[in-house]
Design a protein around this motif. Sequence first.
Motif, PDB file in Angstrom:
ATOM      1  N   ARG A  48      12.277  -4.676  -3.089  1.00 26.09           N
ATOM      2  CA  ARG A  48      13.054  -3.461  -2.853  1.00 26.09           C
ATOM      3  C   ARG A  48      12.101  -2.283  -2.882  1.00 26.09           C
ATOM      4  O   ARG A  48      10.921  -2.435  -3.173  1.00 26.09           O
ATOM      5  CB  ARG A  48      14.246  -3.317  -3.815  1.00 26.09           C
ATOM      6  N   ALA A  50      11.774   1.548  -0.513  1.00 28.07           N
ATOM      7  CA  ALA A  50      11.777   1.804   0.926  1.00 28.07           C
ATOM      8  C   ALA A  50      10.525   1.298   1.672  1.00 28.07           C
ATOM      9  O   ALA A  50      10.645   0.506   2.619  1.00 28.07           O
ATOM     10  CB  ALA A  50      12.009   3.288   1.163  1.00 28.07           C
ATOM     11  N   ARG A  91      19.562  -3.810   4.674  1.00 30.47           N
ATOM     12  CA  ARG A  91      19.846  -2.664   3.794  1.00 30.47           C
ATOM     13  C   ARG A  91      19.887  -1.403   4.662  1.00 30.47           C
ATOM     14  O   ARG A  91      18.960  -1.156   5.432  1.00 30.47           O
ATOM     15  CB  ARG A  91      18.780  -2.535   2.685  1.00 30.47           C
ATOM     16  N   GLN A 196      15.873  -0.424 -12.342  1.00 34.14           N
ATOM     17  CA  GLN A 196      14.510  -0.413 -11.779  1.00 34.14           C
ATOM     18  C   GLN A 196      13.553   0.396 -12.648  1.00 34.14           C
ATOM     19  O   GLN A 196      12.363   0.103 -12.700  1.00 34.14           O
ATOM     20  CB  GLN A 196      14.526   0.184 -10.357  1.00 34.14           C
ATOM     21  N   ASP A 237      14.342   7.516   0.175  1.00 34.24           N
ATOM     22  CA  ASP A 237      14.680   6.450   1.127  1.00 34.24           C
ATOM     23  C   ASP A 237      14.886   6.987   2.534  1.00 34.24           C
ATOM     24  O   ASP A 237      14.758   6.255   3.513  1.00 34.24           O
ATOM     25  CB  ASP A 237      15.945   5.714   0.669  1.00 34.24           C
ATOM     26  N   ASN A 247      17.963   9.204  -2.117  1.00 35.40           N
ATOM     27  CA  ASN A 247      17.163   8.370  -3.023  1.00 35.40           C
ATOM     28  C   ASN A 247      18.128   7.698  -3.997  1.00 35.40           C
ATOM     29  O   ASN A 247      19.345   7.904  -3.957  1.00 35.40           O
ATOM     30  CB  ASN A 247      16.108   9.217  -3.745  1.00 35.40           C
ATOM     31  N   LYS A 248      17.582   6.896  -4.872  1.00 40.40           N
ATOM     32  CA  LYS A 248      18.379   6.101  -5.818  1.00 40.40           C
ATOM     33  C   LYS A 248      19.424   6.930  -6.541  1.00 40.40           C
ATOM     34  O   LYS A 248      19.166   8.076  -6.904  1.00 40.40           O
ATOM     35  CB  LYS A 248      17.406   5.426  -6.798  1.00 40.40           C
TER      36      LYS A 248
HETATM   37  O1  MRU Z   1      17.574   0.158  -4.328  1.00 42.39           O
HETATM   38  P1  MRU Z   1      16.081   0.292  -4.383  1.00 42.39           P
HETATM   39  O2  MRU Z   1      15.482  -0.255  -5.631  1.00 42.39           O
HETATM   40  O3  MRU Z   1      15.429  -0.256  -3.131  1.00 42.39           O
HETATM   41  O4  MRU Z   1      15.871   1.859  -4.384  1.00 42.39           O
HETATM   42  C1  MRU Z   1      14.576   2.361  -4.405  1.00 42.39           C
HETATM   43  C2  MRU Z   1      14.497   3.829  -4.437  1.00 42.39           C
HETATM   44  O5  MRU Z   1      15.482   4.539  -4.439  1.00 42.39           O
HETATM   45  C3  MRU Z   1      13.123   4.403  -4.363  1.00 42.39           C
HETATM   46  O6  MRU Z   1      13.043   5.602  -5.054  1.00 42.39           O
HETATM   47  C4  MRU Z   1      12.790   4.651  -2.878  1.00 42.39           C
HETATM   48  O7  MRU Z   1      13.025   3.494  -2.139  1.00 42.39           O
HETATM   49  C5  MRU Z   1      11.393   5.078  -2.692  1.00 42.39           C
HETATM   50  S1  MRU Z   1      10.261   3.817  -3.085  1.00 42.39           S
HETATM   51  C6  MRU Z   1       8.700   4.408  -2.874  1.00 42.39           C
END
Ligand code: MRU
Length: 349
Positions: A48, A50, A91, A196, A237, A247-248
Amino acid sequence: MLSLPRTIEYVDGKVRLINQLKLPSKLEYIETSDWKRVAEAIKKMEIRGAPAIGVAAAMALALAVREIRTENLSEAFSYLKSVADALISTRPTAVNLSWAVKRVLKVAENAKSIDELVKKVEEEALKIWREDEETNRKLGEIGAKLLDDGDTVMTICNAGSLATSYYGTATAPIYKALEEGKRVRVIALETRPYLQGARLTAWELSKAGVDVVIATDNQMGIIMEKENVSIVFVGADRITIKGYVANKIGTYPLALVAKEHGVPFYPVAPMSTIDPGSKTGEDIEIERRPSSEVLYISGARIAPEGVDAIYYAFDVTPPKFITGIVTERGILYPPFEKSIRNALRGLDE
Ligand code: MRU
């Protein structure tokens, strides 16, 4: 020098990736020559982040192209296109996924034979993988200038090495600062429900020798008041042309709290995270994941039977809460529409 295990590699016609669902208790790898297994790994979040899912999808195409048995180039290309569509649908929110897939398809279009197709797809996938690390190192050089010795950084989710091919985005300035001998403390929000922050960010930062502490997401307000937070670095993302940052989940409230306390808030992301096709948050598809991921922790139900949960996996931070966006082309500042468009044109900011 930073020494962390590689998130993903392509070796002898196989993809080898860290199974991130097993961390931090086990460092376990998935090794496969089947593109469908890579697609499954993205869907299940075994890989996982981005940029990492972009790299994984590009490598999945390299696996798929090796399966082609026809000599007919247009048939081969249609097959590759169907694999690309399947990968993009794994995704929805991170634009890096479709960006990487489209980049590979573009070079594939120019192949004059099946052998050339295989070669071009493989080469492009590896190029995306290599460039990702190079870009992150640039993000580190640029972002580390925002850090002073003794600073405290707050972050959410994992925008670290594990979310990329290496070095991370939000972690890049931290790793660079460490290499420069600056002492930086990191507060990693645990990031409910996938954790995460607690599982992955804390794992890689502590492995790298960074002073890291975990906090539950709901402490972000009090921590901003009491813990002398110097700066917030987050990943992204998808960034719209007007500077809205997906973002998350939890990033948006973090930006609000940071603004209230006068703490600078910076997404750190490669230019490939910018989606010129979207303007505001309304143009971004927000992934909604199964409510079971909220209702159960390690297989145990934490809520009464018969009650469901809402689960948006991402949120969107409006540009007015963002101090600047760290990219490999420099730090972009408001007004974002102007600075983002200039950066996309390759102009100096
Ligand atoms: O659901 P995830 O774990 O893929 O979400 C990840 C994030 O939100 C990260 O902050 C984003 O992908 C940037 S990663 C460099």
